[in-house]
Design a protein around this motif. Sequence first.
Motif, short mmCIF file in Angstrom:
data_model
loop_
_atom_site.label_atom_id
_atom_site.label_comp_id
_atom_site.label_asym_id
_atom_site.label_seq_id
_atom_site.Cartn_x
_atom_site.Cartn_y
_atom_site.Cartn_z
N THR A 493 0.85 -1.18 0.00
CA THR A 493 0.00 0.00 0.00
C THR A 493 0.89 1.23 0.00
OG1 THR A 493 -0.09 0.14 2.40
CG2 THR A 493 -1.78 -1.24 1.29
N LEU A 494 0.31 2.38 -0.36
CA LEU A 494 1.09 3.61 -0.39
C LEU A 494 1.65 3.92 1.00
CD1 LEU A 494 2.13 6.10 -1.82
CD2 LEU A 494 -0.08 7.20 -1.44
N GLU A 495 0.86 3.67 2.04
CA GLU A 495 1.32 3.93 3.40
C GLU A 495 2.50 3.02 3.76
OE1 GLU A 495 -0.42 3.89 8.01
OE2 GLU A 495 -1.72 3.35 6.33
N ALA A 496 2.38 1.74 3.39
CA ALA A 496 3.47 0.80 3.70
C ALA A 496 4.72 1.13 2.88
CB ALA A 496 3.01 -0.63 3.42
N ALA A 497 4.52 1.54 1.63
CA ALA A 497 5.67 1.89 0.79
C ALA A 497 6.38 3.13 1.33
CB ALA A 497 5.21 2.14 -0.65
N LYS A 505 15.93 5.43 4.70
CA LYS A 505 16.51 6.77 4.57
C LYS A 505 16.28 7.36 3.18
CE LYS A 505 20.05 6.18 8.14
NZ LYS A 505 21.47 6.39 8.50
N LEU A 506 15.20 6.95 2.52
CA LEU A 506 14.80 7.52 1.23
C LEU A 506 13.47 8.23 1.41
CD1 LEU A 506 15.75 4.50 -1.07
CD2 LEU A 506 17.11 6.54 -0.59
N GLU A 507 13.04 8.94 0.39
CA GLU A 507 11.81 9.71 0.46
C GLU A 507 10.89 9.36 -0.70
OE1 GLU A 507 12.76 13.82 0.53
OE2 GLU A 507 13.86 13.74 2.43
N VAL A 508 9.59 9.61 -0.50
CA VAL A 508 8.61 9.42 -1.56
C VAL A 508 8.65 10.63 -2.47
CG1 VAL A 508 6.17 9.16 -2.12
CG2 VAL A 508 7.13 7.98 -0.14
N GLY A 509 8.79 10.39 -3.78
CA GLY A 509 8.79 11.48 -4.75
C GLY A 509 7.40 11.69 -5.33
N LEU A 510 7.32 11.72 -6.65
CA LEU A 510 6.07 11.95 -7.35
C LEU A 510 5.23 10.68 -7.31
CD1 LEU A 510 4.44 13.92 -9.17
CD2 LEU A 510 5.59 12.88 -11.12
N VAL A 511 3.97 10.81 -6.90
CA VAL A 511 3.05 9.66 -6.86
C VAL A 511 2.07 9.81 -8.02
CG1 VAL A 511 1.30 8.43 -5.55
CG2 VAL A 511 3.27 9.42 -4.37
N THR A 512 2.08 8.83 -8.91
CA THR A 512 1.20 8.82 -10.08
C THR A 512 0.19 7.69 -9.94
OG1 THR A 512 3.01 9.64 -11.43
CG2 THR A 512 1.12 8.72 -12.60
N ARG A 513 -1.04 7.98 -10.28
CA ARG A 513 -2.09 6.96 -10.23
C ARG A 513 -2.30 6.39 -11.63
NH1 ARG A 513 -3.57 6.11 -4.71
NH2 ARG A 513 -3.01 8.07 -3.64
N ALA A 514 -2.46 5.08 -11.71
CA ALA A 514 -2.66 4.42 -13.00
C ALA A 514 -3.52 3.18 -12.79
CB ALA A 514 -1.32 4.04 -13.64
N TYR A 515 -4.28 2.83 -13.83
CA TYR A 515 -5.08 1.61 -13.79
C TYR A 515 -4.18 0.39 -13.94
CZ TYR A 515 -9.24 4.54 -14.37
OH TYR A 515 -10.22 5.46 -14.19
N SER A 516 -4.58 -0.70 -13.34
CA SER A 516 -3.83 -1.95 -13.45
C SER A 516 -4.80 -3.12 -13.42
CB SER A 516 -2.82 -2.09 -12.31
OG SER A 516 -2.20 -3.36 -12.34
N GLU A 517 -4.55 -4.07 -14.30
CA GLU A 517 -5.38 -5.26 -14.36
C GLU A 517 -4.93 -6.31 -13.34
OE1 GLU A 517 -8.17 -5.56 -16.29
OE2 GLU A 517 -7.76 -3.45 -16.69
N THR A 518 -3.73 -6.13 -12.79
CA THR A 518 -3.18 -7.17 -11.91
C THR A 518 -2.91 -6.70 -10.49
OG1 THR A 518 -0.94 -6.61 -12.67
CG2 THR A 518 -2.10 -8.36 -13.86
N VAL A 519 -2.80 -5.38 -10.27
CA VAL A 519 -2.49 -4.85 -8.96
C VAL A 519 -3.73 -4.21 -8.36
CG1 VAL A 519 -1.02 -3.28 -7.64
CG2 VAL A 519 -0.11 -4.46 -9.66
N ALA A 520 -4.03 -4.57 -7.12
CA ALA A 520 -5.25 -4.08 -6.47
C ALA A 520 -5.18 -2.57 -6.26
CB ALA A 520 -5.45 -4.79 -5.14
N GLU A 521 -6.35 -1.96 -6.17
CA GLU A 521 -6.44 -0.52 -5.98
C GLU A 521 -5.72 -0.12 -4.68
OE1 GLU A 521 -9.83 3.03 -5.69
OE2 GLU A 521 -10.42 0.92 -5.89
N GLY A 522 -4.92 0.97 -4.79
CA GLY A 522 -4.21 1.48 -3.62
C GLY A 522 -2.85 0.87 -3.41
N GLU A 523 -2.48 -0.15 -4.19
CA GLU A 523 -1.17 -0.77 -4.04
C GLU A 523 -0.21 -0.25 -5.10
OE1 GLU A 523 -1.63 -4.98 -4.10
OE2 GLU A 523 -2.71 -5.07 -2.19
N VAL A 524 1.09 -0.35 -4.81
CA VAL A 524 2.13 0.17 -5.69
C VAL A 524 2.32 -0.77 -6.89
CG1 VAL A 524 4.57 0.76 -5.89
CG2 VAL A 524 3.30 1.36 -3.81
N ILE A 525 2.28 -0.18 -8.08
CA ILE A 525 2.53 -0.96 -9.30
C ILE A 525 4.03 -1.04 -9.56
CG2 ILE A 525 2.19 -1.04 -11.80
CD1 ILE A 525 -0.41 0.52 -11.38
#
Length: 679
Positions: A493-497, A505-525
């Motif tokens: 999930t975005l929170e877990a990522a 010691k890294l940071e979250v950059g740009l978050v882009t939303r995209a459709y996926s046929e294999t990855v559940a909604e809200g999870e990182v592709i």
Amino acid sequence: MTEQTTRAHGAGSTDPLHGRVLDGRYRIEGLIARGGMARVYTAHDERLDRTVAVKVMRADLGDDEQFAARFVREARAAARLSHPNIVAVFDQGEDDGTVFLAMEYIPGRTLRDVIAAEAPLSPARALAVLEPVVSALAAAHRADIMHRDVKPENVLLADDGRVKVADFGLAKAISADTSHTATGILIGTVSYVAPELVVHGTGDARADVYAVGVILSELLTGRKPHQGESPIQVAYKHVHEDVPPPSRVVPSIPPYLDALVARATARDVTQRPADAGVLLRHLHLVQQALAAGVADDPDLTADLTPRVVSGTAELVGLEEIRERLVEEDDPLALPDLGEHTQRLAAMAPAAGATGSAVTAATAAVTVRPVGPIEPVAPLPPPRRRRRRGPLALFLAVLLAVAVGVGAWWFGYARYTSLPSVLDLTQAQATSKLQDAGFEVEIGTPVYSDDVAKGRVVSTDPDPGSRVLDGDTVTLVVSLGVEQYPVPKLAGLTLEAATKALTDTKLEVGLVTRAYSETVAEGEVISSDPAAGEQLRPGAAVDLVVSKGRRPIPVGDWVGKDADRAQKVLERRGLVVDRRTTVYSDTVPEGFVVSQSPTGGTLFRGETVNLTVSLGPELVEMPRVIGSGVEAAREKLEALGFKVEVQNSRAYIGLGYVLSSDPDAGQQVPKGSTVTLYLV
């Protein structure tokens, strides 16, 4: 590295995109460049009424979601950069399977065109053209973004004099699961590839600096510094030969400009400027010297000339380079040359040890022994009352000598100079110090940007310090550049990522939303950079997060051509599971009578059922001639016909059927009207 583009002004009438409006906004006009991965068109932005450049991904790659995600990295990388010398990316989108980027349109020519038409350029003109390029790269390097494909084709010179760098981040859009091979990717840019990319397959901002240095040499001389009959030979020369001084071709070039080229293209990556920001400062110093008319500046030349590093070993052979160019899919992920790097590591310590020994010998202090004391000539026997004077003098001299010798011994002679073991491996440093009579302890290792992992960063005491034999020396060993691997984020999930990146010691950059046929909604592709790639602390990692499965509109197809309906639905990813047929008096043959579902949206692979019209049902007209009118009526009405009776011209009142319309044997739509003519 980006696809090799071919300028192709104007779009042929056979181009399927010509005239098409993408995303309801960008009307495609002329084709200006084509490559193995994409085509670039001029387009009219109908919303803002301006001309833009639209890069369209190759159609057969559009169904690969991972590839499409990598393709848009160029938009995300360039969107993070705001600089007058970087081509701006305005928009990114997808239109019915067509993935595209909308970018700033720069009418003009490329730096390759300038080199072909005008090179060699004067030193002042060459630096004036290159200065905005280096400025753009400096801005990118400050944002921890490498260009990875700096070459004259990616430098655009606008008609109004602006200089723009294009294609930031596009190299990363090429993945191992595409049909591209290194032969088709690396060959086009091998003239500007840094040696470490050939040898190790990895590089940092200094690889961009190397490419700029090669371009500067080409601007000054009119030809590429390394040439060969094949790209493999050129790559080999990058590893084994220095870029020759431009003054060999143009003798009037000042020595400090030769030194700038040598510094930027040093094969030893540690001798190059750390990034384009440092290179920009060097370039400004050279520009100032040129503007002042200085023909030679020994101090500036000495400052810019890279240090000579001894013990250089051959790192890679022609056959190994050929294997890389043929077998690898990603030119930035060449296989590791473990054997060769080990061979270099084995040679380097010996050279380093020799250098350290010379340094230690030079720093050692030679102590000359005290010579014998000259005997004093006997004096005539003094009078008794003066006997204490000479004895006191003798004792004073003896005491002074003893104090001096003691001071020399305790203050200097028993001490020795600590030899330098910096940049040696831990084992080599320990052996050298123990051989010199010292005890060795290993301190807490530290990260270092300058000293390779496993080599000595510092010692306590410092090299050259005066120490006693048998003293303990603490070695501090390098952990290498402080870097952390990007964790595996796909499926989190975005929170877990976010937590995983923070923990690393890294940071979250740009978050882009995209459709996926294999990855559940809200999870990182996917992430950019990908899992496992090493980054500096605080570096940003871009994430693509799933919006779930893409809803596909079914549409209303009743009363429309069934074949076209099936083709469109299947192109959208739906399945036309069943086509049933029925007779219909109102819907033409081949058109849809009804559908299930009747509208709304479905997901890829789900089914739509169509009921297709056969047209009206046909019935064969029976023979009723000679039958009584009532018998004929009854027979026809039983078949579904409507009956109309008329007297024929030969009517005499018998009430029998003389003829019918339509005639017997014809196929007539059920429910049609039949006219009987009586005699």
